[in-house]
Scaffold this active site. Sequence first.
Site, mmCIF file in Angstrom:
data_model
loop_
_atom_site.group_PDB
_atom_site.id
_atom_site.type_symbol
_atom_site.label_atom_id
_atom_site.label_comp_id
_atom_site.label_asym_id
_atom_site.label_seq_id
_atom_site.Cartn_x
_atom_site.Cartn_y
_atom_site.Cartn_z
ATOM 1 N N CYS A 1 102.973 -13.351 -17.056
ATOM 2 C CA CYS A 1 101.810 -12.200 -16.942
ATOM 3 C C CYS A 1 101.296 -12.435 -15.588
ATOM 4 C CB CYS A 1 100.835 -12.181 -18.162
ATOM 5 S SG CYS A 1 99.373 -11.269 -17.856
ATOM 6 N N CYS B 1 96.909 -13.373 -15.968
ATOM 7 C CA CYS B 1 96.647 -14.653 -16.325
ATOM 8 C C CYS B 1 96.134 -15.148 -15.177
ATOM 9 C CB CYS B 1 97.666 -15.337 -17.225
ATOM 10 S SG CYS B 1 97.909 -14.526 -18.766
ATOM 11 N N HIS C 1 95.027 -14.446 -22.735
ATOM 12 C CA HIS C 1 96.053 -13.346 -22.761
ATOM 13 C C HIS C 1 96.155 -12.733 -24.007
ATOM 14 C CE1 HIS C 1 99.898 -11.631 -21.373
ATOM 15 N NE2 HIS C 1 100.232 -11.760 -22.781
ATOM 16 N N ASN D 1 93.759 1.468 -21.468
ATOM 17 C CA ASN D 1 95.047 1.776 -22.410
ATOM 18 C C ASN D 1 95.367 0.461 -23.200
ATOM 19 O OD1 ASN D 1 95.219 4.320 -21.250
ATOM 20 N ND2 ASN D 1 96.545 3.351 -19.441
ATOM 21 N N HIS E 1 98.204 -7.955 -21.256
ATOM 22 C CA HIS E 1 97.032 -8.727 -20.903
ATOM 23 C C HIS E 1 95.734 -7.908 -21.333
ATOM 24 C CE1 HIS E 1 95.018 -12.483 -19.187
ATOM 25 N NE2 HIS E 1 93.999 -11.513 -19.074
ATOM 26 N N HIS F 1 93.055 -5.510 -20.483
ATOM 27 C CA HIS F 1 92.598 -5.354 -19.170
ATOM 28 C C HIS F 1 92.241 -3.735 -19.068
ATOM 29 C CE1 HIS F 1 96.881 -3.922 -18.391
ATOM 30 N NE2 HIS F 1 96.415 -3.200 -17.687
ATOM 31 N N GLN G 1 91.061 -0.063 -16.376
ATOM 32 C CA GLN G 1 91.239 0.242 -14.871
ATOM 33 C C GLN G 1 90.164 1.097 -14.365
ATOM 34 O OE1 GLN G 1 95.542 1.526 -13.612
ATOM 35 N NE2 GLN G 1 95.881 1.299 -15.966
#
Length: 360
Positions: A69, A72, A135, A175, A186, A188, A190
Site C-alpha cells: 500500500c 501506509c 490501514h 470514495n 487505505h 483516504h 481526495q
Amino acid sequence: MISTARHLADGREILYFDSEPTARDAVDTRDLPPVSTRSQVRWDALLGEWVVMAAHRQTRTFLPTTDQCPLCPSSPGRATEVPEAEYQVVVFENRFPSLATGVELDVPATAPGAPLTAVRPGLGRCEVVCFTSDHHRSFADLGPERARLVLDAWAHRTEALSALAGVECVFVFENHGEEIGVTLSHPHGQVYGYPFLTPRLEKVLDRVRRHAADGGDLFAEVLAAEQAGPRVVTANEHWTAFVPAAARWPYELQLFPHRRVPDIAALTDAERDAFVEVYLDVLGRFAHRFEEPMNYIASWNQAPVHQGRDEWWLHLQLFSFRRAPGKLKYLAGSESGMGTFINDTDPEDVARQLRAVQLP
C-alpha cells in the site's frame, strides 16, 4: 491543529496535520521521476459541460496488496508516499492527478476536427487525504478527535485550493469500498480544485437564483421542510441529516448545517464538533444496516470560489450503491444514457430503516 509542510522526492507537497506539536523531518528517499501531467479540459457543446481528459492516469496504482500500500507509513526497506513512520492525518499532491498546477499550458484552441469543442489546459490541483496511518480502519471508527482533525484538514485545504489562480470550485470527497471504484483500500479521501464550475454546482446555483427571483430561499426552505418531515435520521443543535424526498440513490443522506455558510472553512468550532457527532452517527448506520458495511461516496457541496457565495448553503451528500444484501444499484440505460435516475427504494422507508439501526 498543527500543519507541517514538506516535499516528496519528485517535488510534490506533503502536509502533516497533528493535534499537538510533532517533529515531521523524515525525508523521501525514493528516486522518483518528475510528475508528468497531460490533462486537458474539453467543452461538450451539446451538454454545455467541461470534460477532463487525463490519459496519463491509465498507469496509476490499482488495488495493491496491503503490504504494498503506497498510503501506509514508510518502514525500513519500504518507502511509500508518506516518509514518516506514523502519522495522524496527511495530505499530499496526487502523483497521478487529473488536474495539476504544472500542466502543459500550450494547448490547441479546439479539439482536432471539432471546432465547437473548445480546449483548455487541465489546470487545477488534486490531493490525497489520508485519515489515519492504520490501514485497516475506516472513517466510521476514527473516533471524534481524529474525525475532527480530518475536518480541520479539509477546511485548511479548501482555503488553500480556493486561493490558487484558475480554481473555480473545490470538491472534498471520499470514495469508500471497492464496489464504488476505490483503487487503494487505505482509508483516504481526495480534494479537487477544478478550473470550472461543475455541472452540479451550476445547476443548483441556477435553481437557487430562479427561486430567489420568485421571492423564495430554496436552500432554507428545503432544510426547514425536511427538518419537520418524516425523513430525518439524526440531528443535533447545529446539523440535520435526512434522506432527501427525491433521493436518487438506494441509500442517500444529506447533512445540512442549520446556519448558512459557503464552505467547510466557514464553520465555527461548535459547528465542526457537531458535524463530527452527526457524521460518525450516520456512517455507523451505513456500516451496520446490512451484515457487510455499505460502500459509499461522501461528497461535500461547497460554494463556488468566485460567485454565489452569499447564496450557497454548504451541505454533504452521503450515498451508497447498495440497494439490498448482495445487490447493487447500477447506472444502466436510463441513468447513464439519459441522466434520469430510477430509484429502487422508498425515501421514507429508508429513513425508518436507518433510524432503526442499533449502533454498537
